[in-house]
Every structure is written in C-alpha cells, then in structure tokens.
Write an enzyme that holds these catalytic residues in place. Structure first.
Site: not given
Ligand code: S3P
Length: 428
Positions: A315, A388
């Site tokens: 992120d 973001r």
């Molecule tokens: C998150 C996991 C990530 C991240 C998202 C929040 C979470 O996504 O990019 O902002 O809270 O489990 P992905 O599981 O798609 O990688």
C-alpha cells in the site's frame, strides 16, 4: 495552495489515525464474539464505517463515539437476514472478509459496493470458498460484484494461495472458523498477519508463527469478547515519513504507529535508500507492536525493490514512487502486479499522475522504473478516486514548483479524515 517555494520544512509531532486493517478486523471479530467488545483508537474513515454499517444491517448492536466503538453481540448465530444488499462502499477488506463469514451463515445475502469495488477481482476468494462447499454466485465468470451468497455449512480445506493476499487469507480463515474440520492456508510470501494475531487475542486457537507461511485452525471455535486498542496506521504515517524525508529542513515525530513486521517494509526500504528514520518507545510486543517514528530530511539514492518485501509495503508503493523521483539514480519497483487491482490500477495512476508533474517515470508489467532527482512541476492532477493516490499527490505538491490542484481530493476520507489538518500542523 501549497508549493515548493512556501514550504520551509515539516516540523512537529502528529498522531496518525488508527490502523485501517486492524479497525476492520476489530469490528468483525467483535461482532462474531459473544459479549461486549470495546475498541479504542478505531479509524473513523469511510471504509471502516462501511464495515460497521454492514454488521449493523446484520443486526449487531454497534455504538460509535469518536474513536471508541462498543459492540454488543451474541455471536454469528444471532445475525439477522438483512433487508437489502450489504453495501461495502469502497472497501476491499470489508467485502472479501465478509464473503468468508457469510458463506457459513444460514440465510442468503448479497454484497455490493462502489464503482471501484465493482472492478476488483473476487474469484480469488470465491474459488477456494467453493472448495469449502460455499454456494456463491458473482458476475463476469464468478469474479465481480454483486456477490450472492446462499449460506451453508462449510468444511475445512488445505489451500495454497497463488497470490500473497491478507484479504484472501483472512476470508478463508474466517470461513474455516465456523466450518467442520481443519482449515490450513499456505501463502507464497508472508502478508499482513493481523487476523492471526487478533484471532488469538479473541481466544481462538490458531496454529501460527510470525515467521511461518502456513496457518491452520480448527472449525467450530468461539470468540470471546475483548477490549482492543488500535495502533496508528503505518500506511497513513508513510505519507509523512516520505514528506519529511524529501522536504529539506524537516524533523518530525509520528506517535504510536503500528510496527507489525508484516507492515514495515517502507521503513526498511527508505533506510536502505539513505533515509534518516529512528523508531523509539516500542511497546505492545506480542500483540501489535507500536512506537514513535522520528524522521529527518535526507538525500535518497535509487535501488531495486522486489520479491518478498512487496507484500510488506504494497500500500506504500504510490508514496515510495514519489520518494524515488527525488532520489539520485534509478529506482526499479518489480513483482508488484497486485497494484493493478487496488482501489485504482496503481501502476497506471501513479505513473500517469507523476508524469503529469514532469517526473521521469514509466510503467512496466509488474511495477515501475523511476529516474531520480526530478524537478516536479505543479499542475492539475487527479486522485482517480483512490485515497492513497490523492495523499501521494498532496505530498508531491510540497516539492513541486508552482501550484498543484488535486481533483477528487475528498476520497482521502476513506482512510485519513484529518490528513489535511495534520499536514497543515507540520507546515506551521
Ligand atoms: C489488506 C490487505 C491488502 C492491502 C489492503 C488491506 C487487509 O490487500 O492492500 O489495503 O486489511 O487485509 P490484499 O489482501 O489484496 O493484498
């Protein structure tokens, strides 16, 4: 309007809002537990409020007072069939984790979201849930919202994730929690482990180790209501970590930031690039560690970023790309194709918007290529309704000549409602 000529450096102390991933999970686990769960430091951003609204629609009593949330529940068996589709807004975490929970429930539900959610892939959750016996239907060859879930008794599986995704892992663990038998998940690389940590905290027996890629749990377990304190969100802090690094004459402290090792990739990478970052007053070891981060201006140098560190900073790549435009030499970001399926296609939106500001940046199939020490120029840019990207562009305006106008800036409320106030306080 901010531009390079009026910025004298960032100075002072701020406390960033609560961690988004942990806030979502605290509400969900509180709703699944029996008794009263109290959450302190909850992120009152739009995404986490979407999670609260979905659980209220499922009949769970939830009281919100500033950053304190109280949840009164009698567990999953007390959930009521909602009168209309559950709306997750912009939140990928809400929809994916809910899919795992609702697959086990004894009534049908439908999940919908905004225009960004309607483009994000859901097959990665639907496929393994089907293997567990879930009855789910979705648009576009089982991939897109609306998602219709019939609800049935699931059985545990042994599943290897093909992408490293905490949302998919968490959805399957939550499905496994109420399924018959054992659910075992193996990840290709370690993704954020807030679910594993918080499940243990709610009294669930999870076979898990911070260094291991394998997690397993037995079904039919009960959660015990808890008091949870949410640390500050390192993903929100990252905008100010980079800002203080690239704006000369800066020296800031960000208080009580979550330091879970699955989330601190940005700090490691920036330090390798030459940043001046120190972490002090570390507390909360074992559960979710947190501490104060001090950042002073420094000249960065370009590096290659890829491999297993990517999930630890996924992120933060938009703001890292901005940092790379101010570093000497070339930075290459690779193995980050997951960026294409975030709130926007972040390879495209980062590259196009920074190019608009005269950065020397180009996209690759799995990341980007950035040549450093660009003199950025202020212009009209767009968040593409991605929080973001909006925050990254606001920070870019601090090092750009002339005026920068960020269109669709309000999307920042998704994760950081006080972003502009915090930025202003550091510039005063
Ligand atoms: C998150 C996991 C990530 C991240 C998202 C929040 C979470 O996504 O990019 O902002 O809270 O489990 P992905 O599981 O798609 O990688």
């Amino acid at each position: 309007m901010i531009n390079k000529t009026i910025v004298k450096g960032l100075n002072g102390k701020i406390t960033v809002p609560g961690d988004k991933s942990i806030s979502h999970r605290a509400v969900m686990f509180g709703a699944l537990a029996e008794g009263k769960t109290t959450i302190y430091g909850f992120l009152k951003g739009e995404d986490c409020l979407s999670t609260i609204n979905c659980f209220r629609d499922l009949g769970v009593q939830i009281k919100v007072d500033q950053d304190k949330v109280e949840i009164l529940s009698e567990g999953i068996s007390s959930f009521k069939q909602p009168l209309s589709p559950l709306n997750v807004g912009n939140s990928g975490t809400t929809i994916r984790l809910l899919m795992g929970i609702l697959s086990n429930i004894n009534f049908p539900t439908t999940l919908i979201g905004d225009s960004s959610i309607s483009k994000r892939p859901m097959k990665r959750v639907i496929q393994p849930l089907r293997q567990m016996g879930a009855k789910i239907e979705a648009k576009a060859n089982d991939n897109l919202t609306p998602i219709k879930i019939m609800g049935t008794q699931l059985k545990g599986i042994d599943y290897k994730l093909s992408v490293s995704s905490a949302q998919v892992k968490s959805a399957l663990l939550l499905a496994g929690l109420f399924a018959d038998g054992i659910t075992t998940i193996t990840e290709p690389e370690k993704s954020r482990d807030h679910t594993e940590r918080m499940l243990s905290n709610f009294g669930v027996e999870v076979n898990w180790h911070p260094d291991s890629l394998k997690i397993s749990l037995k079904g039919k377990q009960k959660l015990q209501a808890k008091t949870i304190s949410v640390p500050g969100d390192i993903s929100s802090a990252s905008f100010f970590i980079v800002a203080a690094t690239i704006v000369p004459n800066s020296d800031i402290i960000i208080k009580n930031v979550g330091l879970n090792p699955t989330r601190t990739g940005l700090i490691d990478v920036l330090k390798t690039m030459g940043a001046s970052i120190t972490v002090e007053n570390i507390q909360g070891e074992g559960y979710e560690p947190y501490g104060d981060i001090r950042v002073k201006s420094a000249q960065l140098k370009g590096i290659v970023i890829g491999g297993e560190i990517i999930p630890r900073l996924i992120d933060e790549i938009p703001i890292l790309a901005l940092a790379a435009t101010q570093a000497t030499g070339t930075t290459i970001i690779k193995d980050a194709q997951e960026l294409k399926v975030k709130e926007s296609n972040r390879i495209e939106t980062v590259v196009n918007e920074l190019k608009n500001m005269s950065a020397d940046i180009s996209s690759t199939d799995d990341g980007m290529f950035i040549k450093g020490c660009s003199n950025l120029k202020g212009t009209r840019v767009d968040s593409h309704n991605d929080h973001r990207i909006g925050m990254m562009l606001k920070i870019a305006s601090l090092v750009a000549e002339g005026q920068t106008i960020v269109d669709n800036e309000n999307v920042i409320n998704i994760s950081y409602p006080h972003f502009n106030q915090d930025l202003k306080s550091l510039l005063e």
